[in-house]
Design an enzyme around this catalytic site. Structure first.
Site, short mmCIF file in Angstrom:
data_model
loop_
_atom_site.label_atom_id
_atom_site.label_comp_id
_atom_site.label_asym_id
_atom_site.label_seq_id
_atom_site.Cartn_x
_atom_site.Cartn_y
_atom_site.Cartn_z
N LYS A 25 0.82 -1.21 0.00
CA LYS A 25 0.00 0.00 0.00
C LYS A 25 0.86 1.26 0.00
O LYS A 25 2.07 1.22 0.17
CB LYS A 25 -0.98 -0.03 1.18
CG LYS A 25 -2.11 -1.04 0.96
CD LYS A 25 -3.16 -0.97 2.04
CE LYS A 25 -4.32 -1.92 1.73
NZ LYS A 25 -5.33 -1.94 2.81
N ARG A 54 -3.08 -9.86 5.48
CA ARG A 54 -3.58 -10.00 4.10
C ARG A 54 -2.49 -9.48 3.17
O ARG A 54 -2.17 -8.30 3.19
CB ARG A 54 -4.87 -9.19 3.94
CG ARG A 54 -5.50 -9.24 2.56
CD ARG A 54 -6.76 -8.38 2.55
NE ARG A 54 -7.41 -8.35 1.24
CZ ARG A 54 -7.12 -7.51 0.26
NH1 ARG A 54 -6.14 -6.61 0.46
NH2 ARG A 54 -7.75 -7.56 -0.89
#
Length: 279
Positions: free
Chosen positions: A214, A248
């Site tokens: 991210k 995740r």
């Protein structure tokens, strides 16, 4: 917690959730797994590398993403869920915030719903999850990164989500919380949230950390999405140390190894354990 046909020991291990985006525009792997054969090959690869459960998404939720109708999203994910179920023995999480998509995905075989809006976007989502009797990941999110006391406000928001779940009849043992790294937060707030993960254990639910590739990693290291694995590994180790039950991630093999090493150090007695872990 039971997800699909598998029991997860959430107090004594951090599990690896693998990411499968069947979208044309996801920030990291958009378009790579649109074809069913490519998606199934990647699932087989991730299982071989040690993935514990699979998260399938049919709509990109990157900044500036294009909204996808429930019908189109359903058409993307249902064939993949059905095909994975036929070929592999792996629990499946469906990443959607739309109740209609969740309903059809559950019919196709999804074992868990992963809602990036924590039941606050679609008023029918909580009822769909309750009727199916399956676990759910409920993520923190806001439309704007506007906070008075950041960590306390995140906890307050998650308490609201938990209350929605309880009011709908979703059982405590079916709930996993996600702090929402990259959603409704500034760069600095994302860093602070990763550093404050242990605070979420005060809510007494398992925590899932999703920081893989991210922008918080990209901005820190000044790297594009496909070069953020090492930075993501650091967030995963923080997740293990801070007490997360799931991470995740995109890169399975490397994160399996990182989790194993971090847990070995914790189990050695060489570090303080977060409350509720390895006890």
């Amino acid at each position: 917690m039971k997800i699909g046909g598998r029991e997860f020991d959430l107090k004594n291990h951090t599990y690896i959730m693998g990411i499968l985006n069947v979208t044309p525009d996801s920030f990291s792997d958009g378009g790579k797994y649109n074809r069913l054969d490519d998606a199934l090959f990647h699932v087989e690869e991730m299982i071989g590398e040690g993935m514990d459960l699979l998260d399938i998404g049919g709509e990109s939720t990157r900044p500036g993403y294009t909204f996808v109708s429930a019908e189109e999203e359903t058409e993307r994910v249902v064939p993949v869920i059905e095909a994975v179920k036929r070929r592999f023995d792996v629990p499946i999480s469906l990443d959607t915030y739309k109740a209609e998509v969740a309903k059809e995905g559950i019919k196709a075989g999804a074992d868990m719903i992963n809602d990036i809006w924590g039941l606050k976007y679609d008023p029918d989502m909580a009822g769909v999850i309750k009727r199916a009797g399956i676990p759910c990941v409920l993520m923190h999110n806001r439309k704007e990164a506007d906070y008075h006391q950041f960590v306390e406000d995140v906890i307050m928001d998650l308490k609201e989500t938990i209350q929605i779940a309880k009011n709908s009849g979703i059982r405590d043992e079916q709930i996993v919380l996600d702090p929402g790294i990259g959603f409704g937060k500034t760069y600095e707030q994302n860093l602070k949230m990763i550093g404050s993960l242990e605070r979420l254990l005060e809510l007494e639910y398992p925590i899932l950390l999703g920081a893989s590739r991210k922008s918080v990693v990209g901005l820190t290291l000044d790297l594009p999405a496909d070069q953020r694995m090492e930075g993501t590994l650091v967030t995963t180790v923080f997740g293990v140390v801070k007490g997360c039950s799931f991470v995740r991630v995109h890169d399975i093999k490397e994160h399996v190894r990182a989790v194993k090493m971090a847990e070995a150090i914790l189990l050695s007695g060489g570090a303080d354990l977060p409350r509720g872990r390895f006890c």
